[in-house]
Design an enzyme around this catalytic site. Structure first.
Site, PDB file in Angstrom:
ATOM      1  N   ASP A 110     -99.731 -11.839-106.291  1.00  0.00           N
ATOM      2  CA  ASP A 110    -100.240 -12.804-107.270  1.00  0.00           C
ATOM      3  C   ASP A 110    -100.792 -12.022-108.455  1.00  0.00           C
ATOM      4  OD1 ASP A 110    -100.357 -15.699-106.002  1.00  0.00           O
ATOM      5  OD2 ASP A 110    -100.960 -14.327-104.411  1.00  0.00           O
ATOM      6  N   ARG A 118    -104.232  -9.141-108.814  1.00  0.00           N
ATOM      7  CA  ARG A 118    -104.520  -8.228-107.692  1.00  0.00           C
ATOM      8  C   ARG A 118    -104.569  -6.766-108.149  1.00  0.00           C
ATOM      9  NH1 ARG A 118    -106.138 -12.773-105.564  1.00  0.00           N
ATOM     10  NH2 ARG A 118    -104.470 -14.118-104.785  1.00  0.00           N
ATOM     11  N   ARG A 183    -106.182 -20.617-115.189  1.00  0.00           N
ATOM     12  CA  ARG A 183    -104.850 -20.294-114.676  1.00  0.00           C
ATOM     13  C   ARG A 183    -103.735 -21.106-115.333  1.00  0.00           C
ATOM     14  NH1 ARG A 183    -105.128 -20.839-108.335  1.00  0.00           N
ATOM     15  NH2 ARG A 183    -103.206 -19.597-108.380  1.00  0.00           N
ATOM     16  N   LYS A 213     -95.465 -22.398-109.714  1.00  0.00           N
ATOM     17  CA  LYS A 213     -96.413 -23.012-108.789  1.00  0.00           C
ATOM     18  C   LYS A 213     -97.401 -23.885-109.570  1.00  0.00           C
ATOM     19  CE  LYS A 213     -99.463 -18.936-108.608  1.00  0.00           C
ATOM     20  NZ  LYS A 213     -99.929 -17.803-107.798  1.00  0.00           N
ATOM     21  N   HIS A 214     -97.999 -24.903-108.911  1.00  0.00           N
ATOM     22  CA  HIS A 214     -97.919 -25.278-107.505  1.00  0.00           C
ATOM     23  C   HIS A 214     -97.333 -26.691-107.438  1.00  0.00           C
ATOM     24  CE1 HIS A 214    -101.344 -22.524-108.058  1.00  0.00           C
ATOM     25  NE2 HIS A 214    -101.077 -22.053-106.847  1.00  0.00           N
ATOM     26  N   HIS A 226    -107.696 -24.098-100.730  1.00  0.00           N
ATOM     27  CA  HIS A 226    -108.003 -22.997 -99.819  1.00  0.00           C
ATOM     28  C   HIS A 226    -109.018 -23.446 -98.766  1.00  0.00           C
ATOM     29  CE1 HIS A 226    -106.354 -20.666-103.194  1.00  0.00           C
ATOM     30  NE2 HIS A 226    -106.098 -19.723-102.296  1.00  0.00           N
ATOM     31  N   ASP A 296     -96.981 -22.390-100.159  1.00  0.00           N
ATOM     32  CA  ASP A 296     -98.239 -21.696-100.356  1.00  0.00           C
ATOM     33  C   ASP A 296     -98.716 -21.262 -98.972  1.00  0.00           C
ATOM     34  OD1 ASP A 296    -100.457 -20.632-101.602  1.00  0.00           O
ATOM     35  OD2 ASP A 296    -100.993 -22.463-102.671  1.00  0.00           O
TER      36      ASP A 296
END
Length: 374
Positions: A110, A118, A183, A213-214, A226, A296
């Site tokens: 990601d 990351r 995002r 996404k998403h 999450h 996901d």
């Protein structure tokens, strides 16, 4: 037997010999059910080298896992060291992973930019900017510049799939998982499509696959999937499908990632990742998408807290998901691959999922892999 008779006999047997050899070659090259199932699994793991973990080597060699996902932060242990320490270390890790899993191994990350990256400057990587920044700037050259920098970084490391761009519309700026952390490019679907197109084409030029996404849109949500169930029934609109439709129509899509969002107007029973009306109906039939669908993380709270593993896998496959993602970073289960692999095999053996269904996903995965320089 004289020479003439022997020659005639050889001529008669020759076609049968060729046919037997051809059949033998085909049999050798045909993947087994185990190999096909393995290609449908994408897994996360702990360790900055393959020697650091007790399962990734097993998963790649014994279970034929088709992809891995890399993280910089380990959520269960709150450790800032998961897979990434430095550019040179990460490059070596990826080389070793590909030696184990084959050069066609999907190595994903990601690396959206901004708060979801990351590869961070403190680990020796270049600074990135968010989608929100680029959308507000609304300059094609700027988006291309930052996309090129990210694509070059990933390609040089050996990472061949980026879980980006986000094409969610910034419908709810206070959304804790999309708008709240910058995002989304914009609330305007045309702006999102414009910058996503540039992003995709730039990454494609560097041999790195992108993943939209998403699906079918997380931008209007008020909660984080999450952690638990996210219901967008009263906030979602068909406008959120516009970037998908435009990008699909322009044949710019490598893969699409599903969202764990619930919308009773699409499916009164299941969230999108587990929903046949959402994936087969809305995405494949209505939007005419024929390519790869990636879930996901199936270990996220919205799925894990509501469904057992077998139900999750069965419904995802029935819905039309091709690659099942187990990030191993909401909770950590070193045996998730053997469990998932066995469940899929059992579903096939009991007739709940057909072999043809597995082959369909396998073929989509291998078509993507065969059309790129890995």
């Amino acid at each position: 037997m004289n020479r003439i008779t022997f020659s005639i006999l050889l001529l008669l047997l020759y076609p049968l010999t060729i046919e037997a050899q051809t059949l033998q070659e085909k049999t050798k090259t045909q993947p087994s059910l185990d190999e096909k199932i393995g290609q449908m699994l994408l897994v996360g793991f702990r360790g900055t080298s393959v020697a650091d973990t007790n399962h990734i080597k097993r998963d790649l060699t014994n279970y034929h896992v088709g992809g891995v996902v890399l993280f910089d932060y380990d959520v269960p242990t709150k450790s800032t060291t998961r897979n990434i320490e430095s550019p040179s270390q990460l490059q070596k890790l990826i080389q070793d992973l590909k030696q184990l899993g084959g050069t066609r191994l999907i190595v994903s990350i990601d690396q959206e930019g901004g708060k979801v990256a990351r590869l961070k400057p403190e680990k020796g990587f270049s600074k990135t900017v968010s989608a929100a920044y680029l959308g507000q700037l609304d300059n094609a050259d700027s988006t291309r510049h930052y996309a090129r920098k990210s694509a070059e970084t990933l390609a040089n490391l050996g990472i061949n799939m980026n879980f980006a761009p986000v094409v969610d519309l910034n419908v709810n700026p206070d959304n804790p998982i999309i708008g709240g952390i910058d995002r989304s490019f914009s609330a305007d679907p045309q702006t999102v499509t414009k910058h996503a197109s540039i992003y995709i084409q730039t990454f494609d030029n560097h041999g790195v696959w992108t993943v939209l996404k998403h699906f079918p849109g997380h931008g209007s949500s008020k909660n984080d999937s999450h952690l638990g169930v996210v219901d967008v029934t009263d906030t979602w609109s068909e406008q959120e499908l516009i970037p998908y439709k435009k990008l699909i129509d322009r044949d710019l899509v490598d893969a699409i990632m599903t969202a764990h969002i619930f919308n009773r107007n699409i499916d009164p029973d299941f969230p999108a990742t587990l929903s046949k009306p959402a994936i087969e109906g809305l995405l494949r039939n209505d939007l005419k998408y024929k390519g790869l669908v990636i879930s996901d993380d199936l270990m996220m709270g919205a799925i894990r807290n509501e469904y057992g593993l077998k139900t999750t896998i069965k419904n995802a496959l029935t819905a039309g998901v091709d690659i099942l993602t187990f990030g191993n970073n909401s909770i950590y289960d070193p045996n998730i691959v053997p469990k998932a692999h066995q469940i899929i095999k059992e579903l096939v053996q009991e007739g709940t999922i057909s072999k043809q269904r597995i082959t369909e996903s396998y073929n989509k995965i291998m078509e993507l892999k065969s059309n790129a320089d890995m």
